[in-house]
Design a protein around this motif. Structure first.
Motif, PDB file in Angstrom:
ATOM      1  N   SER A  97       0.836  -1.208   0.000  1.00 13.34           N
ATOM      2  CA  SER A  97       0.000   0.000   0.000  1.00 13.34           C
ATOM      3  C   SER A  97       0.870   1.257   0.000  1.00 13.34           C
ATOM      4  CB  SER A  97      -0.962  -0.007   1.186  1.00 13.34           C
ATOM      5  OG  SER A  97      -0.257   0.254   2.379  1.00 13.34           O
ATOM      6  N   LEU A  98       2.103   1.143   0.511  1.00 15.44           N
ATOM      7  CA  LEU A  98       3.001   2.302   0.515  1.00 15.44           C
ATOM      8  C   LEU A  98       3.620   2.526  -0.862  1.00 15.44           C
ATOM      9  CD1 LEU A  98       4.799   1.668   3.922  1.00 15.44           C
ATOM     10  CD2 LEU A  98       3.060   3.385   3.450  1.00 15.44           C
ATOM     11  N   THR A  99       3.931   1.407  -1.559  1.00 18.86           N
ATOM     12  CA  THR A  99       4.602   1.543  -2.855  1.00 18.86           C
ATOM     13  C   THR A  99       3.610   1.606  -4.010  1.00 18.86           C
ATOM     14  OG1 THR A  99       4.849  -0.839  -2.937  1.00 18.86           O
ATOM     15  CG2 THR A  99       6.737   0.391  -2.120  1.00 18.86           C
ATOM     16  N   LYS A 100       2.419   1.007  -3.832  1.00 21.06           N
ATOM     17  CA  LYS A 100       1.411   0.983  -4.907  1.00 21.06           C
ATOM     18  C   LYS A 100       0.078   1.480  -4.358  1.00 21.06           C
ATOM     19  CE  LYS A 100       3.719  -1.801  -7.981  1.00 21.06           C
ATOM     20  NZ  LYS A 100       3.898  -1.586  -9.403  1.00 21.06           N
ATOM     21  N   PRO A 101      -0.020   2.782  -4.070  1.00 19.45           N
ATOM     22  CA  PRO A 101      -1.266   3.269  -3.455  1.00 19.45           C
ATOM     23  C   PRO A 101      -2.483   3.144  -4.366  1.00 19.45           C
ATOM     24  CG  PRO A 101       0.246   5.081  -3.921  1.00 19.45           C
ATOM     25  CD  PRO A 101       0.987   3.824  -4.215  1.00 19.45           C
ATOM     26  N   GLY A 102      -2.253   2.922  -5.684  1.00 21.44           N
ATOM     27  CA  GLY A 102      -3.386   2.764  -6.606  1.00 21.44           C
ATOM     28  C   GLY A 102      -4.089   1.426  -6.454  1.00 21.44           C
ATOM     29  N   PHE A 103      -3.460   0.475  -5.770  1.00 24.34           N
ATOM     30  CA  PHE A 103      -4.106  -0.816  -5.512  1.00 24.34           C
ATOM     31  C   PHE A 103      -4.941  -0.704  -4.239  1.00 24.34           C
ATOM     32  CE2 PHE A 103      -0.540  -3.425  -7.739  1.00 24.34           C
ATOM     33  CZ  PHE A 103      -1.126  -3.164  -8.959  1.00 24.34           C
ATOM     34  N   LEU A 104      -6.233  -0.887  -4.393  1.00 25.89           N
ATOM     35  CA  LEU A 104      -7.122  -0.692  -3.243  1.00 25.89           C
ATOM     36  C   LEU A 104      -7.271  -1.967  -2.423  1.00 25.89           C
ATOM     37  CD1 LEU A 104      -9.959   1.279  -5.079  1.00 25.89           C
ATOM     38  CD2 LEU A 104      -8.078   2.214  -3.745  1.00 25.89           C
ATOM     39  N   GLU A 162       1.036 -17.218  -6.713  1.00 28.55           N
ATOM     40  CA  GLU A 162       1.357 -16.565  -7.995  1.00 28.55           C
ATOM     41  C   GLU A 162       0.231 -15.719  -8.611  1.00 28.55           C
ATOM     42  OE1 GLU A 162       2.823 -20.240  -9.410  1.00 28.55           O
ATOM     43  OE2 GLU A 162       4.157 -19.769  -7.740  1.00 28.55           O
ATOM     44  N   HIS A 163      -1.009 -15.898  -8.135  1.00 24.13           N
ATOM     45  CA  HIS A 163      -2.133 -15.227  -8.789  1.00 24.13           C
ATOM     46  C   HIS A 163      -2.982 -14.437  -7.803  1.00 24.13           C
ATOM     47  CE1 HIS A 163      -1.121 -18.784 -11.254  1.00 24.13           C
ATOM     48  NE2 HIS A 163      -1.286 -17.931 -12.245  1.00 24.13           N
ATOM     49  N   SER A 164      -3.489 -13.302  -8.276  1.00 23.45           N
ATOM     50  CA  SER A 164      -4.312 -12.461  -7.399  1.00 23.45           C
ATOM     51  C   SER A 164      -5.478 -11.848  -8.161  1.00 23.45           C
ATOM     52  CB  SER A 164      -3.491 -11.297  -6.821  1.00 23.45           C
ATOM     53  OG  SER A 164      -2.373 -11.757  -6.125  1.00 23.45           O
ATOM     54  N   ILE A 165      -6.444 -11.384  -7.374  1.00 24.32           N
ATOM     55  CA  ILE A 165      -7.500 -10.506  -7.881  1.00 24.32           C
ATOM     56  C   ILE A 165      -7.221  -9.155  -7.234  1.00 24.32           C
ATOM     57  CG2 ILE A 165      -9.971  -9.994  -7.819  1.00 24.32           C
ATOM     58  CD1 ILE A 165     -10.498 -13.004  -7.722  1.00 24.32           C
ATOM     59  N   VAL A 166      -7.189  -8.110  -8.041  1.00 18.58           N
ATOM     60  CA  VAL A 166      -6.824  -6.796  -7.510  1.00 18.58           C
ATOM     61  C   VAL A 166      -7.859  -5.756  -7.906  1.00 18.58           C
ATOM     62  CG1 VAL A 166      -5.121  -4.938  -7.734  1.00 18.58           C
ATOM     63  CG2 VAL A 166      -4.352  -7.266  -7.450  1.00 18.58           C
ATOM     64  N   ASN A 206      -1.708  -7.772 -23.808  1.00 19.94           N
ATOM     65  CA  ASN A 206      -0.566  -6.939 -23.406  1.00 19.94           C
ATOM     66  C   ASN A 206      -0.131  -7.181 -21.965  1.00 19.94           C
ATOM     67  OD1 ASN A 206      -0.355  -5.735 -25.837  1.00 19.94           O
ATOM     68  ND2 ASN A 206      -1.435  -3.859 -25.287  1.00 19.94           N
ATOM     69  N   TYR A 207      -1.099  -7.445 -21.105  1.00 19.55           N
ATOM     70  CA  TYR A 207      -0.776  -7.575 -19.674  1.00 19.55           C
ATOM     71  C   TYR A 207      -1.089  -8.958 -19.100  1.00 19.55           C
ATOM     72  CZ  TYR A 207      -0.199  -2.492 -19.429  1.00 19.55           C
ATOM     73  OH  TYR A 207       0.231  -1.206 -19.616  1.00 19.55           O
ATOM     74  N   GLY A 208      -1.785  -9.805 -19.865  1.00 16.66           N
ATOM     75  CA  GLY A 208      -2.168 -11.120 -19.336  1.00 16.66           C
ATOM     76  C   GLY A 208      -3.233 -11.030 -18.258  1.00 16.66           C
ATOM     77  N   LEU A 209      -4.038  -9.961 -18.306  1.00 15.48           N
ATOM     78  CA  LEU A 209      -5.041  -9.764 -17.255  1.00 15.48           C
ATOM     79  C   LEU A 209      -6.455  -9.805 -17.809  1.00 15.48           C
ATOM     80  CD1 LEU A 209      -3.342  -6.758 -15.422  1.00 15.48           C
ATOM     81  CD2 LEU A 209      -3.339  -9.154 -14.717  1.00 15.48           C
ATOM     82  N   ASN A 210      -7.377 -10.311 -17.024  1.00 14.84           N
ATOM     83  CA  ASN A 210      -8.788 -10.273 -17.376  1.00 14.84           C
ATOM     84  C   ASN A 210      -9.487  -9.277 -16.464  1.00 14.84           C
ATOM     85  OD1 ASN A 210      -9.430 -12.197 -19.504  1.00 14.84           O
ATOM     86  ND2 ASN A 210      -8.571 -13.692 -18.092  1.00 14.84           N
ATOM     87  N   CYS A 217       2.240 -10.024 -13.813  1.00 14.15           N
ATOM     88  CA  CYS A 217       1.509  -9.222 -14.799  1.00 14.15           C
ATOM     89  C   CYS A 217       0.870  -8.009 -14.109  1.00 14.15           C
ATOM     90  CB  CYS A 217       0.423 -10.055 -15.465  1.00 14.15           C
ATOM     91  SG  CYS A 217       1.084 -11.442 -16.401  1.00 14.15           S
ATOM     92  N   ILE A 218       0.273  -8.268 -12.957  1.00 13.73           N
ATOM     93  CA  ILE A 218      -0.375  -7.181 -12.207  1.00 13.73           C
ATOM     94  C   ILE A 218       0.651  -6.097 -11.878  1.00 13.73           C
ATOM     95  CG2 ILE A 218      -1.430  -6.631  -9.962  1.00 13.73           C
ATOM     96  CD1 ILE A 218      -2.842  -9.437 -10.207  1.00 13.73           C
ATOM     97  N   ASP A 219       1.859  -6.523 -11.512  1.00 13.19           N
ATOM     98  CA  ASP A 219       2.890  -5.560 -11.128  1.00 13.19           C
ATOM     99  C   ASP A 219       3.380  -4.721 -12.313  1.00 13.19           C
ATOM    100  OD1 ASP A 219       2.679  -6.311  -8.528  1.00 13.19           O
ATOM    101  OD2 ASP A 219       4.327  -7.756  -8.585  1.00 13.19           O
TER     102      ASP A 219
END
Ligand code: ATP
Length: 222
Positions: A138-145, A153-157, A178-182, A216-218
């Motif tokens: 949360s300190l380095t990626k404040p855009g992730f709520l 290895e996998h997350s929902i963000v 491009n990002y491997g994300l759905n 991919c998320i990162d």
């Protein structure tokens, strides 16, 4: 009684700060919670603070004591003994061998996590480690709520749509290739549109929910 509703029964073994917090929260939500601890004072305290529906003093390394207290009849048992590794391992083993379908155990180190998995814990939590990682993110990626880790290895963000995505569509951004994300959902007027269409326009500052590999998320421009 076993069911999916509020009849679901829980037991918490170990009334340290973590165990008490779990029990109190379940109890507040209206669930039946049986709490046990080897320390009589902690048992009395849990009852007077209304943290538990029932509370018993017992040594959870003794299978007979667990059986007699009805622990093996519970749907979910939380083993909240972090600092006494031997007691925590024996207790988890006892509870699994007693037939409890869902056992959650608290670990206090990496090796403790491994041992708890080996003796059959269905879910292991290591709150100090998890909270530390969440705080760092949360300190380095404040855009992730919000982040739900599905496996290592996998997350929902849930994230704030970045400037670079503003006014563009999901198709246009080719998030999958491009990002491997759905994209699972995009927020609109305080509500989420689930399974948005590929021509859905994204708007910076609003939220979206994606699923994919952590690496991919990162790579998202957050
Ligand atoms: P925190 O307070 O930080 O949440 P914790 O969850 O790691 O710490 P511990 O210090 O490990 O908690 O203690 C949890 C509780 O487990 C204590 O109240 C202790 O009395 C109880 N406990 C330890 N061994 C047994 C046992 N064999 N049977 C039942 N209860 C036990």
């Amino acid at each position: 009684m076993r069911s999916d509703s509020k009849n679901k029964q829980f037991a918490v073994i170990g009334l340290g700060r973590f165990g008490r917090a779990v029990a109190a929260s379940l109890h507040r939500q209206g669930y039946d919670v049986l709490c046990v601890d080897s320390d009589e004072e902690k048992v009395a305290q849990a009852l007077s603070d209304r943290v538990a529906t029932h509370a018993r003093q017992l040594d959870s390394t003794q299978p007979a004591a667990l059986r007699e207290a009805g622990i093996f009849e519970q749907d979910t048992v939380i083993v909240a003994i972090g600092n006494y590794v031997q007691e925590s391992i024996i207790t988890t083993l006892n509870v699994k061998e007693g037939g409890v379908p869902h056992v959650v155990a608290k670990a206090s180190s990496e090796i403790h996590v491994k041992l708890l998995r080996k003796v059959g814990a269905d879910h292991v939590v290591f709150p100090e480690h998890e909270m530390g990682c969440t705080l760092a993110r949360s300190l380095t990626k404040p855009g992730f709520l919000e982040r739900i880790e599905l496996d290592p290895e996998h997350s929902i963000v849930e994230l704030i749509i970045p400037e670079q995505f503003d006014g563009r569509t999901i198709r246009d951004l080719r998030l999958r290739s491009n990002y491997g994300l759905n994209v699972l959902a995009v927020s609109q007027d305080g509500k989420f549109e689930i399974n948005p269409r590929p021509d859905r326009l994204l708007q910076k500052g609003t939220a979206m929910v994606v699923i994919g590999a952590n690496n991919c998320i990162d790579r998202l421009p957050i």
